[in-house]
Design a protein around this motif. Structure first.
Motif, PDB file in Angstrom:
ATOM      1  N   ASP A   1       0.805  -1.218   0.000  1.00 20.69           N
ATOM      2  CA  ASP A   1       0.000   0.000   0.000  1.00 20.69           C
ATOM      3  C   ASP A   1       0.840   1.271   0.000  1.00 20.69           C
ATOM      4  N   HIS A   2       2.113   1.170   0.345  1.00 22.56           N
ATOM      5  CA  HIS A   2       2.951   2.359   0.482  1.00 22.56           C
ATOM      6  C   HIS A   2       4.107   2.366  -0.511  1.00 22.56           C
ATOM      7  N   LYS A   3       3.936   1.654  -1.612  1.00 19.58           N
ATOM      8  CA  LYS A   3       5.008   1.587  -2.596  1.00 19.58           C
ATOM      9  C   LYS A   3       5.301   2.950  -3.212  1.00 19.58           C
ATOM     10  N   ALA A   4       4.259   3.772  -3.395  1.00 17.63           N
ATOM     11  CA  ALA A   4       4.469   5.107  -3.968  1.00 17.63           C
ATOM     12  C   ALA A   4       5.322   5.967  -3.035  1.00 17.63           C
ATOM     13  N   PHE A   5       5.033   5.907  -1.744  1.00 19.21           N
ATOM     14  CA  PHE A   5       5.826   6.679  -0.788  1.00 19.21           C
ATOM     15  C   PHE A   5       7.270   6.177  -0.756  1.00 19.21           C
ATOM     16  N   LEU A   6       7.461   4.854  -0.794  1.00 20.81           N
ATOM     17  CA  LEU A   6       8.811   4.292  -0.831  1.00 20.81           C
ATOM     18  C   LEU A   6       9.543   4.738  -2.092  1.00 20.81           C
ATOM     19  N   SER A   7       8.839   4.820  -3.192  1.00 18.72           N
ATOM     20  CA  SER A   7       9.464   5.255  -4.442  1.00 18.72           C
ATOM     21  C   SER A   7       9.979   6.682  -4.337  1.00 18.72           C
ATOM     22  N   VAL A   8       9.159   7.556  -3.763  1.00 21.44           N
ATOM     23  CA  VAL A   8       9.578   8.957  -3.594  1.00 21.44           C
ATOM     24  C   VAL A   8      10.765   9.040  -2.641  1.00 21.44           C
ATOM     25  N   LEU A   9      10.704   8.304  -1.529  1.00 22.33           N
ATOM     26  CA  LEU A   9      11.789   8.339  -0.549  1.00 22.33           C
ATOM     27  C   LEU A   9      13.087   7.808  -1.151  1.00 22.33           C
ATOM     28  N   ALA A  10      13.008   6.735  -1.939  1.00 18.71           N
ATOM     29  CA  ALA A  10      14.203   6.191  -2.574  1.00 18.71           C
ATOM     30  C   ALA A  10      14.783   7.179  -3.578  1.00 18.71           C
ATOM     31  N   ALA A  11      13.921   7.834  -4.357  1.00 17.11           N
ATOM     32  CA  ALA A  11      14.401   8.802  -5.342  1.00 17.11           C
ATOM     33  C   ALA A  11      15.081   9.989  -4.667  1.00 17.11           C
ATOM     34  N   VAL A  12      14.468  10.506  -3.602  1.00 15.22           N
ATOM     35  CA  VAL A  12      15.065  11.629  -2.867  1.00 15.22           C
ATOM     36  C   VAL A  12      16.406  11.223  -2.268  1.00 15.22           C
ATOM     37  N   SER A  13      16.486  10.009  -1.732  1.00 13.95           N
ATOM     38  CA  SER A  13      17.740   9.533  -1.137  1.00 13.95           C
ATOM     39  C   SER A  13      18.835   9.433  -2.189  1.00 13.95           C
ATOM     40  N   LEU A  14      18.503   8.938  -3.380  1.00 11.51           N
ATOM     41  CA  LEU A  14      19.500   8.823  -4.440  1.00 11.51           C
ATOM     42  C   LEU A  14      19.974  10.188  -4.913  1.00 11.51           C
ATOM     43  N   VAL A  15      19.062  11.162  -4.983  1.00 11.61           N
ATOM     44  CA  VAL A  15      19.460  12.530  -5.356  1.00 11.61           C
ATOM     45  C   VAL A  15      20.395  13.110  -4.300  1.00 11.61           C
ATOM     46  N   LEU A  16      20.080  12.908  -3.018  1.00 14.75           N
ATOM     47  CA  LEU A  16      20.936  13.410  -1.943  1.00 14.75           C
ATOM     48  C   LEU A  16      22.297  12.733  -1.977  1.00 14.75           C
ATOM     49  N   ILE A  17      22.326  11.450  -2.261  1.00 12.41           N
ATOM     50  CA  ILE A  17      23.604  10.735  -2.370  1.00 12.41           C
ATOM     51  C   ILE A  17      24.457  11.347  -3.470  1.00 12.41           C
ATOM     52  N   PHE A  18      23.842  11.648  -4.600  1.00 15.41           N
ATOM     53  CA  PHE A  18      24.588  12.255  -5.710  1.00 15.41           C
ATOM     54  C   PHE A  18      25.144  13.620  -5.318  1.00 15.41           C
ATOM     55  N   LEU A  19      24.341  14.445  -4.665  1.00 10.24           N
ATOM     56  CA  LEU A  19      24.787  15.795  -4.290  1.00 10.24           C
ATOM     57  C   LEU A  19      25.935  15.744  -3.291  1.00 10.24           C
ATOM     58  N   LEU A  20      25.899  14.797  -2.377  1.00 13.87           N
ATOM     59  CA  LEU A  20      26.928  14.730  -1.346  1.00 13.87           C
ATOM     60  C   LEU A  20      28.238  14.143  -1.854  1.00 13.87           C
ATOM     61  N   VAL A  21      28.175  13.297  -2.887  1.00 13.99           N
ATOM     62  CA  VAL A  21      29.374  12.600  -3.353  1.00 13.99           C
ATOM     63  C   VAL A  21      30.021  13.297  -4.541  1.00 13.99           C
ATOM     64  N   GLN A  22      29.235  13.867  -5.441  1.00 12.58           N
ATOM     65  CA  GLN A  22      29.756  14.328  -6.725  1.00 12.58           C
ATOM     66  C   GLN A  22      30.702  15.518  -6.628  1.00 12.58           C
ATOM     67  N   ARG A  23      30.650  16.308  -5.570  1.00  5.35           N
ATOM     68  CA  ARG A  23      31.435  17.542  -5.493  1.00  5.35           C
ATOM     69  C   ARG A  23      32.930  17.301  -5.510  1.00  5.35           C
ATOM     70  N   HIS A  24      33.369  16.112  -5.146  1.00  2.64           N
ATOM     71  CA  HIS A  24      34.800  15.824  -5.101  1.00  2.64           C
ATOM     72  C   HIS A  24      35.280  15.029  -6.314  1.00  2.64           C
ATOM     73  N   CYS A  25      34.391  14.777  -7.274  1.00  2.00           N
ATOM     74  CA  CYS A  25      34.723  13.924  -8.402  1.00  2.00           C
ATOM     75  C   CYS A  25      35.017  14.742  -9.658  1.00  2.00           C
ATOM     76  N   SER A  26      35.663  14.101 -10.610  1.00  2.00           N
ATOM     77  CA  SER A  26      35.875  14.711 -11.918  1.00  2.00           C
ATOM     78  C   SER A  26      34.562  14.710 -12.697  1.00  2.00           C
ATOM     79  N   LEU A  27      34.533  15.433 -13.818  1.00  2.00           N
ATOM     80  CA  LEU A  27      33.315  15.545 -14.610  1.00  2.00           C
ATOM     81  C   LEU A  27      32.868  14.180 -15.128  1.00  2.00           C
ATOM     82  N   VAL A  28      33.814  13.388 -15.599  1.00  2.00           N
ATOM     83  CA  VAL A  28      33.464  12.062 -16.110  1.00  2.00           C
ATOM     84  C   VAL A  28      32.853  11.206 -15.006  1.00  2.00           C
TER      85      VAL A  28
END
Length: 957
Positions: free
Chosen positions: A662-689
């Motif tokens: 019943d809560h798959k939609a909420f889990l989907s949003v939470l997973a997407a937000v978590s993945l976006v936050l992971i990208f923002l926190l990690v990418q700043r120290h990486c090269s463009l590639v």
């Protein structure tokens, strides 16, 4: 010989791993076995009392059943059949249990509740050793006496379909077989269809005596989504239809003048509230056992299932088929199965079982004659003889009491410990700990170099005396030992090498201890002082180690780490207040020294929120004050995500709520937000590639979770078929390898650059890209509801690094211990515990079409220890980025990791040696011992990477 702190720590950990392996080899006992060879042809049946010694007195009992069909449903909990779920999803089976010709029981499976050990228990009647958990991944052929071999030797025709573990355990035993891979847990449909497709043709045949069906789908559903998943009901209904079809076929083949048939429904183990197994909780050890046959009386109403041991099925089936009981069986007959027989036949079967148990008791216990069960059996046998002679006062109660007592005595004596190997392993581990303790002043000095007096030790007289003494002791132990001894079975060259190493370590320890003796008023470590934080870290480490002496604290160890982390955050908050509010204003210049990580123009990529957002010193001060409070908030939220431990593991948590349909939609949003936050926190120290690869990889992670049905795409219809997600997972693996390759390339280039500044910048970026690749791989392996755990882990690392560790001038040792504590806490935030049942084996098959042993083990270990690994990798990046402490920081960090692992290892090895006969040794202490050994192996791999990156050690004096 002078060694850098990192290399010294690595060598100590390697020695510790070898020592722990030796200890484990001696600790996990050899199962109780009969003195006869595994499959000898000695007379199997004792003479019936008062019938002489003729051939008729030893004849085998007549079989009671013509055909036997065993339906083994992997991970079938007893409440799936006997509870409310039984009537909802298995109505036919429930009807037969209540009103059919059947007997129903709750069969208790002894831990470890893992498939291969349970199959061995069902076929041999013995209780497998705990080390069989490791062997579960690669099951060798079973050589000891067992029911399958006895049936084949007697000419029984056996057909098997299902888990290929049976095929590996019993090669060339089946007339026909079709094995299915048991480890690809993402598949819960085809794995059962491959069994059922043979059923119609097989049931029509008359050329078989035993049919074994092992269904895996229910177990795989449990691993994927737990026992309360919406997939459980349809799977139980599918199993119920199969039981109905088999039962109808057996009834149709019944005829006058022939023996009745027997249908056995059982499970090898249960399923915990998280869907896993391996531990000793009630849902894991309680399995249903239903015996259906027209030979039994028809029930007139519901009867509460009796309780028995799972191994009791082995002697019952053996005598029911007219076969000898396996020599190593510790089970006793199920009386209800034979209650329709004559009294003489019942007594004869009980006597055969009692004779087999008494022989096994004699072989395993030198004081067997003092056991109550043995005395009861002798009395019962005399009474049996008297009945045979006079036909007076015949009953089976004396035999039954004797069988239960002997079976209980054998079950308690799981095996014999190899004390020689255990003691030698313990001595080596103690030597490693003493080495680390004595080397502390040198290892944590600015030079980070340890002087190990190996040369002087090898040339000393005590060294040769110790070698002579060790050799003599080894000969004495091996010639006088009456039990199994692993060291005595090794070649003399290898044993003498071990004696040389132990003697060398002993002499070196004495030399180092003598060097530490005070020779003046000032010693190298006399100016050491402990701050308040040092005191907390010391007390916390020692207190946690001492808490392992309690089984309750082991079961709920996560509570200890949660308490320690909360206390640490409060201590850090106090340090921040002291720094910003109680120090003199003239130290303001020191507080404006810049961002934590080196700037991009000097030493590598950096991220400073205060600088990039244009914050003032005052704003940065308040952010620093908020950091411990934000950390506490994140940790409190993560505690609610996964219930772990034992006492409250059954309670619903936020993770269960998210995984419900019943809560798959909420889990989907939470997973997407978590993945976006992971990208923002990690990418700043990486090269463009690497940034592009990281973004595409995280998109692939979401696609994989959507493909296997965990989350939804906005345009995805709910009726879309669920796939294995193999293509999506391999898509992510490509980007993981690409990022890791980029990071390793930068690390190698940094070693050949002439400019120190450019080399340091490239090295820092390469390390972070390797870290980013690990983060992406962990994101793929984590279940969808655990992605917030990864995001919070990265968020806490970022804010703690920016506002705490550098601003408060914590040294490398303090920072390492804090990283270690955080890693331990996140180990439990993932949902892990000290129960083997919480290991998520499904991650070992992400992106795999079939079972491949090496990748499966690697992925499972990486996912299980992702928390400690991520914090260790972050520590490496952090220490390498500090220009003023980079030379000694890595050495100090590696040494602290080795010491933090050695202290609990030594304490726990000594503890389990003293508690080896404790009531909870196999259910609580043994799983924790395996976790400690694996954690030490992971730490060794981390220290190996630390040593590799500590490139400036050659420049040290």
């Amino acid at each position: 010989m002078k060694l850098s702190s990192s290399l010294f720590a690595l060598l100590c950990l390697i020695c510790e791993i070898v020592s722990i392996a030796l200890f484990l080899r001696g600790f996990f006992p050899v199962p109780v076995k009969s003195s006869f060879s595994a499959k000898s042809k000695v007379p199997h049946f004792p003479a019936e009392p008062q019938t002489g010694s003729g051939p008729n007195s030893r004849k085998a009992p007549e079989p009671l059943f013509k055909w036997v069909v065993i339906v083994l449903i992997d991970a079938l909990r007893e409440d799936f059949v006997f509870g409310s779920d039984g009537w909802r999803f298995m109505p036919y089976t429930s009807h037969v249990v209540e009103r059919g010709s059947s007997h129903s029981f709750i069969a208790k499976a002894r831990p470890p509740t893992v498939t291969m050990p349970r199959i061995k228990a069902l076929t041999t009647g013995s209780i497998p050793g705990f080390i069989d958990v490791v062997m579960n991944l690669n099951s060798p052929a079973l050589l000891e006496d067992n029911l399958i071999w006895q049936a084949k030797s007697a000419g029984k025709r056996i057909i098997f379909y299902g888990d290929d573990t049976w095929v590996r355990l019993f090669p060339k035993h089946f007339m026909e077989h079709d094995g299915t891979t048991s480890f690809f847990v993402s598949d819960y449909t085809e794995v059962d269809n491959n069994v059922t497709r043979h059923l119609d043709d097989t049931l029509k045949r008359d050329d078989r005596d035993i049919l074994i069906l092992h269904y895996l789908g229910l177990d795989h559903i449990g691993h994927i989504s737990g026992p309360h998943s919406s997939l459980i009901g349809p799977k139980l209904m599918e199993m119920d239809d199969i039981i109905k079809k088999i039962h109808a076929s057996l009834i149709s083949k019944e005829s006058e003048g022939t023996l009745p048939n027997l249908l056995v429904l059982c499970g090898d183990h249960g399923m915990s509230e998280t869907g896993s197994h391996g531990g000793s909780s009630e849902p894991e050890i309680n399995t249903p056992l239903v015996l259906i046959s027209p030979a039994f009386r028809r029930k007139v109403g519901f009867e509460k299932p009796g309780v028995l041991e799972q191994v009791d099925l082995t002697p019952t089936l053996a005598l029911g088929l007219g076969l000898p009981i396996s020599k190593n069986s510790v089970g006793h007959l199920i009386p209800a199965v034979f209650e329709e027989l004559s009294l003489r036949e019942q007594l004869r079967l009980l006597q055969i079982n009692g004779h087999q148990l008494s022989r096994l008791l004699q072989d395993s216990n030198p004081t067997f004659h003092k056991e109550d069960g043995y005395e009861q059996f002798r009395v019962a046998e005399k009474s049996h003889g008297s009945w045979m002679k006079l036909y007076l006062d015949g009953n089976t109660s004396e035999y039954l009491e004797a069988l239960k007592a002997m079976s209980s005595a054998l079950s308690k004596q799981l095996g014999k410990y190899d004390m020689y190997s255990m003691i030698m392993g313990m001595i080596f581990i103690l030597q490693v700990l003493f080495f680390l303790m004595l080397a502390m002043p040198e290892a944590l000095s600015r030079e980070a170099v340890v002087d190990v007096p190996l040369a002087s030790s090898l040339l000393s007289l005590p060294f040769y005396l110790l070698c002579l003494f060790g050799s003599a002791l080894h000969v004495l132990v091996c010639t006088s030992s009456g039990g199994p001894c692993y060291l005595c079975s090794l070649p003399w060259v290898l044993v003498f090498t071990v004696i040389l190493l132990s003697s060398t370590f002993t002499c070196a320890l004495v030399s180092m201890a003598a060097r530490r003796m005070p020779v003046s008023n000032k010693t190298p470590g006399s100016d050491w002082t402990l701050s308040e934080l040092d005191t907390l870290l010391l007390i916390g480490t020692v207190g946690h180690t001492l808490s392992l002496g309690s089984s309750s604290f082991i079961e709920e160890e996560h509570q200890t780490w949660y308490f320690l982390l909360n206390t640490l955050c409060l201590a850090i908050f106090q340090d921040i207040c002291r720094k910003y509010f109680r120090e003199q204003r003239h130290r303001g210049e020191e507080e404006d020294e810049g961002p934590l990580l080196p700037s991009s123009t000097e030493e590598g990529p950096s991220f400073s929120p205060a600088v990039e957002l244009g914050m003032s010193w005052v704003s940065e001060k308040w952010l620093a004050l908020a950091t411990p409070l934000l950390t506490l908030t994140c940790c409190r939220l993560l505690r609610s995500l996964n219930q772990t431990g034992v006492q409250w593991a059954h309670l619903p948590d936020f993770g269960h709520w998210l995984n419900s349909g019943d809560h798959k939609a909420f889990l989907s949003v939470l997973a997407a937000v978590s993945l976006v936050l992971i990208f923002l926190l990690v990418q700043r120290h990486c090269s463009l590639v690497s940034k592009i690869a990281l973004a595409l990889g995280l998109l692939g992670v979401y696609s994989y979770r959507a493909a296997i049905g965990n989350v939804l795409f906005p345009w995805q219809h709910s009726s879309r078929a669920i796939s294995k997600g193999t293509v999506e997972a391999r898509f992510v693996y490509v980007f993981v390898l690409g990022i890791l390759f980029t990071g390793v390339k930068d690390l190698l280039r940094s070693q050949v650059m002439s400019s120190a500044v450019d080399s340091r910048r490239l090295k820092s970026r390469g390390l972070w890209e390797v870290y980013s690749g690990v983060v992406l791989l962990v994101a793929l392996l984590f279940r969808a509801h655990n992605l917030p755990t990864l995001a919070c882990c990265l968020l806490i690392q970022t804010i703690m690094a920016q506002f705490i560790w550098k601003k408060l001038h914590y040294d490398a040792a303090q920072t390492t211990i804090m990283h270690y504590w955080f890693g331990q806490v996140f180990f439990y935030f993932q949902g892990n515990s000290n129960n083997i049942g919480t290991v998520d084996s499904s991650v070992g098959f992400v992106g795999l079409e079939s079972y491949v042993e090496a990748p499966a083990i690697f992925l499972t270990a990486l996912s299980t220890y992702a928390g400690p690994l991520l914090w260790a990798c972050h520590l490496l990046c952090f220490l390498s980025s500090q220009r003023d402490r980079a030379v000694m920081g890595l050495g100090h960090g590696s040494y602290c990791f080795a010491l933090l692992r050695s202290i609990p290892d030594v304490f726990y090895v000594v503890l389990v040696t003293g508690l080896r006969y404790h009531l909870f040794i196999w259910s609580v202490f043994s799983p924790k011992l395996l976790y400690e050994a694996m954690h030490t192996l992971i730490t060794t791999a981390v220290c190996l990477f630390f040593t590799f990156m500590d490139q400036e050690r050659s420049a040290r004096p």
